[in-house]
Design an enzyme around this catalytic site. Structure first.
Site, PDB file in Angstrom:
ATOM      1  N   PHE A   1      33.076  17.244 -26.418  1.00  0.00           N
ATOM      2  CA  PHE A   1      32.054  16.477 -27.139  1.00  0.00           C
ATOM      3  C   PHE A   1      30.660  17.015 -26.836  1.00  0.00           C
ATOM      4  CE2 PHE A   1      35.309  12.954 -26.316  1.00  0.00           C
ATOM      5  CZ  PHE A   1      36.061  13.378 -27.389  1.00  0.00           C
TER       6      PHE A   1
ATOM      7  N   TRP B   1      28.799  11.051 -32.701  1.00  0.00           N
ATOM      8  CA  TRP B   1      28.314  11.829 -31.553  1.00  0.00           C
ATOM      9  C   TRP B   1      29.492  12.493 -30.825  1.00  0.00           C
ATOM     10  CZ3 TRP B   1      29.520  11.452 -26.353  1.00  0.00           C
ATOM     11  CH2 TRP B   1      28.708  12.179 -25.481  1.00  0.00           C
ATOM     12  N   HIS B   2      30.649  11.791 -30.820  1.00  0.00           N
ATOM     13  CA  HIS B   2      31.798  12.316 -30.085  1.00  0.00           C
ATOM     14  C   HIS B   2      32.391  13.563 -30.723  1.00  0.00           C
ATOM     15  CE1 HIS B   2      31.592   8.369 -28.195  1.00  0.00           C
ATOM     16  NE2 HIS B   2      32.185   8.942 -27.179  1.00  0.00           N
ATOM     17  N   GLY B   3      32.233  13.698 -32.017  1.00  0.00           N
ATOM     18  CA  GLY B   3      32.791  14.899 -32.634  1.00  0.00           C
ATOM     19  C   GLY B   3      32.619  14.904 -34.132  1.00  0.00           C
TER      20      GLY B   3
END
Lengths: 346, 474
Positions: free
Chosen positions: B474, B321-323
């Site tokens: 993000f 989800w962060h990247g």
């Protein structure tokens, strides 16, 4: 169940969601005043703090005082300018002994590239006759801009810029040099961080003669001991360019500025000599053959400029790290410079 | 538009002035929406269309899910909504990631596809608002929430500017009730202090440390373990101060506007176990992942092995989800492993039963060192550099020599100073139950003197370069 309620999910916020505050509490905005006052007082006291706090740039103050005659020393007949490589390259006492009858100061300082050195040129006056400007090979190929941090230190040390500098500097640097006093102060707010790093480094790096930076006028290098071999090799690896440099092209802007500086100093009856810094042969991607190429390029583009090429003068053992000459290297450079100057000043 | 810039200050002051003049709740909501759209469009006007699309689609499907009679029909509309939201996220955030990985696989088999390269810009905040709208429709499907009747209310919920680009991820059930009554502006001391605290965390702590972290992490090979440790500790503080600083400012700004936001951080570096850490770090995301991923996967209801699988999947997806990068997957994996290990050895229960200070401290130390290792994976996108950094971190070389590390330019000592300042303030804040809650009761003169000092510190430690918030990417 309320329309918006989620079963099992407890609202994660403080207070009753449907109740809106009643009072504006405007009086609390008054608290912004002491905060702003703190900022204002900081801006006002910054120049005083700049004078008191330790800094890597205190040498600039010393150089300005020597040139203006405010320092408690005689004014020089000749000066060396350049970066920490120049600081580590020339022992001017030895140089003066070899040339004879001249007071020579090494006024190089950390990170003093040509674009910074030119700030000192309008301050040159009697009895100064000779200026030796060290420049790096990389500077000739792509002249760096004058760091605005340096400009701020000059301004905070009371430097008064001369209009002649307009032709020596890039437009942006020139404009910043004349920006308002409040902007210089606000932009200089990093002095506290600089002071922490500078003072702690002085405390911990006993192997460096850091006091030389603020007091020494003859051989001001703090670097005297060669790095341990593992660290030396790591540094060579880090600073060796990724590819072998084959062809070179001088930076046209840099060439134009050199030309103007040469003419300006000649008008003031000051002899100007350019010195190309020695390059560590262990940086193998700076091949020795480039030395001749630089000479040819400089002669072709600046026929009136006197220069000494020390690109390939030193061997690996004459360096303490990837770029700074060791005392043995300084001796070789100083003797060579003395001979070159003697020939030119005859 | 960054919270800590003069542009935002002017924007917010104008907004407050307008809101103070308005009489009705509806007028207020229109202004919230317009302000939020202006706030977002200041970054890139075109991408407001995505927010609008997301708003329209979830408003419509939310209603459809609710009014549908059959379970199958409800499910169909939910799937449309989820596909739409994940499709947006997948295309704008992960397209290049999938493309690069597919390319890598093709090349393994000696095939070089002739693809046309398309340049996709990642829309700021997309990971936050898509999660927010998805949770709305899912909650309606689960029968836990009724759809909102006003499109305006829903549009404000999706785009409300204080939390639009970097959270906290707000649930409809937390936010929508607040739109029922006209919110009134209030300048409570604790709100102003919370904004100041966020500003201090962001500018003085995070951005100052970022200079050192960037320099070391850009090329970790020449540095000894001591510098790698310092840089990793500095990064752990940087990312916490950057993100929680943003959240503090977001909450403070929302509070002034009369809104309440959920808590997003609760001193995560005091966590003693992995589950404790996830109850304290980015709470709005971890609770979202728990409610909409871990529990639907089966949670801990399907036996030990399935629980471990669910934990690991949740952490891997949480990492991604962060990247769109494998290093975030590694980060998620490391967190997943430690969660499973603690569960396997029943350490949480052991610590509760033992009640020994020694064990508590040991667990805290272990947990925090593990968190530091995970931050290396989070920060180093280059795998080779990640391995070099982890190796130097784990196999300590006891080289404390200060030669050859460019002390002046690198700012080793100022970094140590900022790290010490952070921990001093962090522990102090913990002891007093939050600086804003403690200072709000101080006499005016005492507070004024302290704020004067804060003004001095803010001036001298305010970074000379403008640094965007880390979580914006993000």
């Amino acid at each position: 169940m309320d329309k918006f309620e989620v079963k099992g999910h407890k609202p994660n916020v403080v207070g009753d969601l449907k109740v809106s505050p009643k009072e504006l509490d405007l009086k609390n905005l008054i608290l912004i005043i002491p905060l702003l006052l703190g900022v204002l007082v900081s801006i006002l006291m910054l120049p005083e703090l700049h004078r008191k706090l330790p800094s890597d740039f205190k040498r600039t103050k010393l150089i300005l005082e020597v040139l203006s005659g405010d320092a408690d020393v005689a004014k020089p007949d000749a000066v060396i300018l350049g970066s920490s490589i120049a600081m580590a390259s020339v022992d001017t006492k030895l140089l003066a002994d070899s040339i004879g009858d001249m007071l020579i100061y090494n006024l190089a300082s950390t990170g003093q590239e040509f674009s910074e050195s030119v700030l000192f040129y309008p301050k040159f006056n009697h009895p100064l006759k000779v200026v030796v400007q060290f420049v790096s090979f990389d500077e000739l190929l792509k002249a760096p801009r004058l760091s605005h941090q340096k400009i701020r230190h000059f301004r905070l040390f009371g430097y008064e810029p001369d209009t002649v500098l307009k032709s020596f500097l890039l437009k942006d640097d020139w404009e910043y040099l004349f920006c308002p006093d409040w902007k210089i102060r606000v932009d200089s707010r990093g002095i506290l961080i600089d002071a922490i790093n500078s003072s702690m480094r002085q405390f911990f790096r006993k192997d460096l003669n850091l006091a030389a930076l603020t007091t020494e006028l003859y051989y001001p290098t703090p670097y005297t001991v060669r790095l341990p071999e593992a660290k030396y090799s790591a540094m060579i690896e880090k600073y060796n360019p990724p590819k072998v440099l084959n062809d070179i092209e001088l930076d046209s802007n840099f060439v134009a500025r050199l030309k103007k500086v040469n003419e300006y100093l000649n008008e003031k009856n000051i002899k100007f000599f350019l010195v190309i810094n020695p390059v560590n042969p262990s940086l193998t991607n700076y091949p020795r053959r480039l030395s001749k190429k630089i000479e040819l390029a400089l002669k072709a583009q600046l026929p009136d400029l006197k220069f000494f090429n020390y690109y390939d003068l030193l061997e690996d053992e004459n360096f303490i790290d990837y770029c700074h000459p060791a005392p043995s290297g300084a001796k070789i450079i100083t003797i060579r410079l003395a001979n070159d100057l003697k020939n030119e000043l005859k | 538009m960054l919270f800590h810039t003069t542009t935002f200050l002017f924007f917010f002051l104008i907004l407050l002035a307008i809101l103070l003049l308005l009489k009705s709740n509806k007028q207020n909501k229109v202004v919230y929406l317009v302000a939020s759209y202006i706030f977002y469009m200041a970054w890139n006007p075109a991408f407001i269309l995505l927010i609008l699309a997301s708003t329209v689609v979830d408003f419509y499907f939310g209603k459809k899910v609710f009014v549908s009679k059959s379970r199958a029909s409800k499910k169909r509309y939910l799937i449309f909504s989820v596909i739409f939201n994940l499709g947006l996220l997948g295309f704008f955030k992960y397209f290049h990631f999938f493309e690069q990985n597919l390319l890598f696989i093709f090349r393994l088999f000696g095939y070089e596809p002739n693809w046309v390269d398309i340049n996709i810009i990642l829309p700021v905040g997309i990971s936050f608002y898509t999660f927010q709208t998805m949770s709305y429709t899912i909650d309606i499907y689960r029968g836990k929430l009724k759809p909102v009747s006003s499109f305006l209310d829903f549009a404000v919920f999706v785009s409300f500017f204080p939390q639009l680009v970097a959270g906290p991820i707000i649930r409809a059930s937390d936010f929508l009730p607040q739109l029922k009554t006209k919110r009134k502006i209030q300048f409570k001391r604790e709100y102003l202090l919370l904004i100041l605290k966020g500003l201090f965390k962001k500018a003085v702590i995070a951005d100052q440390l970022g200079v050192f972290v960037d320099a070391v992490y850009a090329n970790p090979a020449p540095y000894p373990s001591s510098i790698i440790w310092l840089a990793t500790i500095a990064f752990s503080i940087q990312i916490y101060s950057d993100f929680s600083g943003y959240t503090d400012m977001a909450i403070g700004i929302a509070n002034i506007l009369g809104f309440k936001f959920p808590l997003n951080f609760n001193k995560p570096y005091f966590a003693k176990t992995p589950s404790d850490f996830w109850r304290r770090w980015h709470i709005s995301l971890s609770s979202w992942l728990r409610d909409y991923l871990y529990i639907p996967l089966g949670g801990n209801r399907g036996g030990t092995l399935l629980t471990y699988r669910n934990l690991m999947l949740t952490m891997l997806i949480g990492g991604l989800w962060h990247g769109p990068s494998w290093n975030f997957v590694v980060w998620g994996f490391l967190h997943g492993i430690i969660l499973i290990a603690f569960r396997y050895f029943n350490i949480d229960k052991f610590l509760k039963e033992k009640k020994s200070a020694l064990w508590t401290w040991a667990s805290w130390l272990f947990m925090q060192i593990w968190v530091l290792i995970t931050w290396i994976a989070f920060r180093q996108t280059n795998f080779q550099d990640m391995i070099v950094t982890m190796k130097k971190f784990v196999l300590f070389d006891f080289d404390f020599s200060l030669q050859n590390i460019g002390l002046g330019r690198l700012g080793v000592f100022s970094t140590i100073f900022i790290v010490a300042l952070f921990w001093f303030l962090h522990v102090y804040s913990y002891k007093v139950g939050g600086i804003e809650n403690s200072w709000k009761n101080w006499p005016m003169l005492k507070l004024a003197i302290v704020l004067f000092g804060v003004g001095v510190i803010l001036f001298f430690l305010w970074p000379t370069r403008e640094v965007p918030f880390i979580y914006f990417q993000f």
